[in-house]
Design an enzyme around this catalytic site. Structure first.
Site, short mmCIF file in Angstrom:
data_model
loop_
_atom_site.label_atom_id
_atom_site.label_comp_id
_atom_site.label_asym_id
_atom_site.label_seq_id
_atom_site.Cartn_x
_atom_site.Cartn_y
_atom_site.Cartn_z
N GLU A 1 -0.74 -6.39 9.57
CA GLU A 1 0.90 -6.38 9.19
C GLU A 1 1.49 -6.99 9.97
O GLU A 1 1.73 -6.57 10.96
CB GLU A 1 0.19 -4.39 8.90
CG GLU A 1 -0.52 -3.98 8.18
CD GLU A 1 -0.66 -4.62 6.86
OE1 GLU A 1 0.11 -4.21 5.94
OE2 GLU A 1 -1.29 -5.22 6.55
N LYS B 1 -5.80 2.82 2.96
CA LYS B 1 -6.17 1.81 1.54
C LYS B 1 -7.73 2.98 1.10
O LYS B 1 -7.73 3.56 -0.14
CB LYS B 1 -7.52 1.13 2.18
CG LYS B 1 -6.87 -0.49 2.57
CD LYS B 1 -7.62 -1.39 3.50
CE LYS B 1 -6.11 -2.89 3.39
NZ LYS B 1 -6.93 -3.73 4.20
N ASP C 1 -3.57 1.38 8.37
CA ASP C 1 -4.85 0.52 6.87
C ASP C 1 -5.89 1.00 6.50
O ASP C 1 -5.35 1.66 5.13
CB ASP C 1 -4.86 -0.75 7.43
CG ASP C 1 -4.44 -1.53 6.35
OD1 ASP C 1 -3.61 -2.02 5.62
OD2 ASP C 1 -5.76 -1.81 6.57
N GLY D 1 -1.54 -14.63 10.36
CA GLY D 1 -1.28 -13.81 8.88
C GLY D 1 -2.10 -12.58 9.10
O GLY D 1 -1.85 -13.25 7.35
N GLY E 1 -5.53 -12.07 4.52
CA GLY E 1 -5.40 -13.54 4.12
C GLY E 1 -4.33 -13.75 3.39
O GLY E 1 -4.09 -13.43 2.42
N LYS F 1 0.85 -1.13 0.24
CA LYS F 1 0.58 0.20 -0.56
C LYS F 1 0.53 1.40 -0.57
O LYS F 1 0.28 2.02 -0.82
CB LYS F 1 -0.86 0.03 1.48
CG LYS F 1 -2.06 -1.40 0.93
CD LYS F 1 -2.74 -1.73 2.49
CE LYS F 1 -1.88 -2.79 3.22
NZ LYS F 1 -2.77 -3.32 3.96
N1 HSE Z 1 -3.85 -6.14 7.35
C1 HSE Z 1 -4.35 -5.89 6.57
C2 HSE Z 1 -5.90 -5.96 6.65
C3 HSE Z 1 -4.37 -6.43 5.51
O1 HSE Z 1 -6.42 -6.85 8.60
O2 HSE Z 1 -6.82 -5.62 6.25
C4 HSE Z 1 -4.86 -6.84 3.89
O3 HSE Z 1 -4.74 -5.37 3.49
#
Ligand code: HSE
Length: 328
Positions: A196, A211, A207, A193, A305, A111
């Site tokens: 971030e 976006k 985050d 997983g 994921g 990103k």
């Molecule tokens: N860490 C981000 C989330 C990963 O949890 O949405 C996907 O962008």
């Protein structure tokens, strides 16, 4: 089609596994993680790289750096899936510039570079007649960028709002459904997983805000930076706040929103009714786009994921393969 894969964590390994299983005519001729790299013009042995990563913690030769792979491997497209840095965009920005400079296509889930330098990068890609695709940066497996750019082309977006961070949604769901503490739920999200590399990006709303910046700048023709987003995360939310919402048949979700006409980008926890379309569970994301012609459309799907992000990356790769790369 040949790709070089920079980043061999959860997402990178998901891409490698998917390519090994699906036989899409895409071979990996270079890979790298932060500690090592490997260049193999005849194709990397994916099983061996996965096994080495599992055993030693790195996938290749420690004397080979990611930039060596970007600059020296033979590939049609660079897949950049290293961890995001929202302040500098590095090292991904340098990797992407190196590939574009060589006239190679780029597909990324990273990103930072897209939020910070999209205009420069796309200008460079266009001048070299190559493609720069970034579907995986927003909402994981949901093809939201493709939908907005192509399916809804010609529409004016009046408002876009949604659950854009799977980790926060997972934490909120586990806290309210299972009574987990914030720390327990965050630990689970990390182990699975979803989070971030620096999970403060997730829980502080950064985050989701990145976006929004990506959607605003690359789709909605706005000119925004992270500082333009009003951000409140979920890190200070108490179990009591969730319980109070529950008592009123409501719940709390971290909602990101863009209202282009009012020049508003914001991310904040909101109390909303449980039947609202944006109330999704676990790592699901949900985005409602309100448009002038198509009206309201809500997209729901896995937002984070390994395999889910690989889905978006592979979709972008096949888009490039079918339009640009011959002989595959
Ligand atoms: N860490 C981000 C989330 C990963 O949890 O949405 C996907 O962008």
């Amino acid at each position: 089609m040949r790709i070089a894969l920079l980043g061999f964590g959860s997402v990178g390994q998901g891409i490698a596994r998917a390519l090994r299983e699906k036989d899409l005519g895409i071979s990996i001729t270079g890979i790298a993680d932060s500690r090592s790299g490997l260049i193999a013009p005849g194709g990397i042995d994916i099983d061996a790289a996965l096994a080495q990563k599992r055993e030693l913690g790195y996938c290749g030769d420690p004397s080979v750096r990611p930039m060596d792979v970007a600059l020296l491997a033979e590939y049609d497209a660079l897949v950049e899936v290293t961890p995001t840095d929202v302040i500098t965009g590095e090292p991904a920005l340098t990797h992407i510039r190196a590939a574009l400079g060589r006239g190679r296509h780029v597909v990324t889930s990273n990103k930072g570079p897209i939020a910070l330098a999209y205009d420069d990068l796309i200008a460079e890609a266009e001048s070299r007649h190559v493609s720069l695709r970034y579907e995986a940066t927003v909402c994981g497996a949901i093809p939201i960028i493709h939908a907005l750019q192509e399916g809804l082309a010609g529409n004016r977006v009046k408002r876009l709002s949604g659950v854009l961070n799977g980790t926060c949604n997972y934490i909120l769901t586990r806290m309210s459904d299972e009574g987990l503490t914030y720390e327990q739920a965050l630990m689970e999200a990390r182990e699975l997983g979803y989070a971030e590399a620096d999970p403060t990006y997730d829980v502080k709303g950064i985050d989701a805000a990145i976006k929004l910046v990506i959607l605003a700048n690359t789709i909605l023709h706005m000119d925004k930076a992270l500082d333009d987003v009003q951000i409140t995360g979920i890190d200070l939310l108490t179990p009591d706040a969730l319980r109070l919402a529950e008592e009123q048949e409501m719940t709390i979700r971290l909602i990101g929103e863009i209202i282009p006409d009012e020049d508003i980008l914001r991310v904040s926890p909101r109390i909303i009714g449980k039947a609202h379309p944006l109330v999704v569970e676990g790592t699901l994301n949900a985005v409602t786009v309100d448009t002038d012609m198509a009206g309201e459309i809500t997209f729901i799907g896995k937002g984070a994921g390994s395999v889910e992000t690989a889905s978006a990356i592979i979709g972008d790769l096949l888009f490039i393969r079918d339009r640009y790369v011959t002989g595959t």
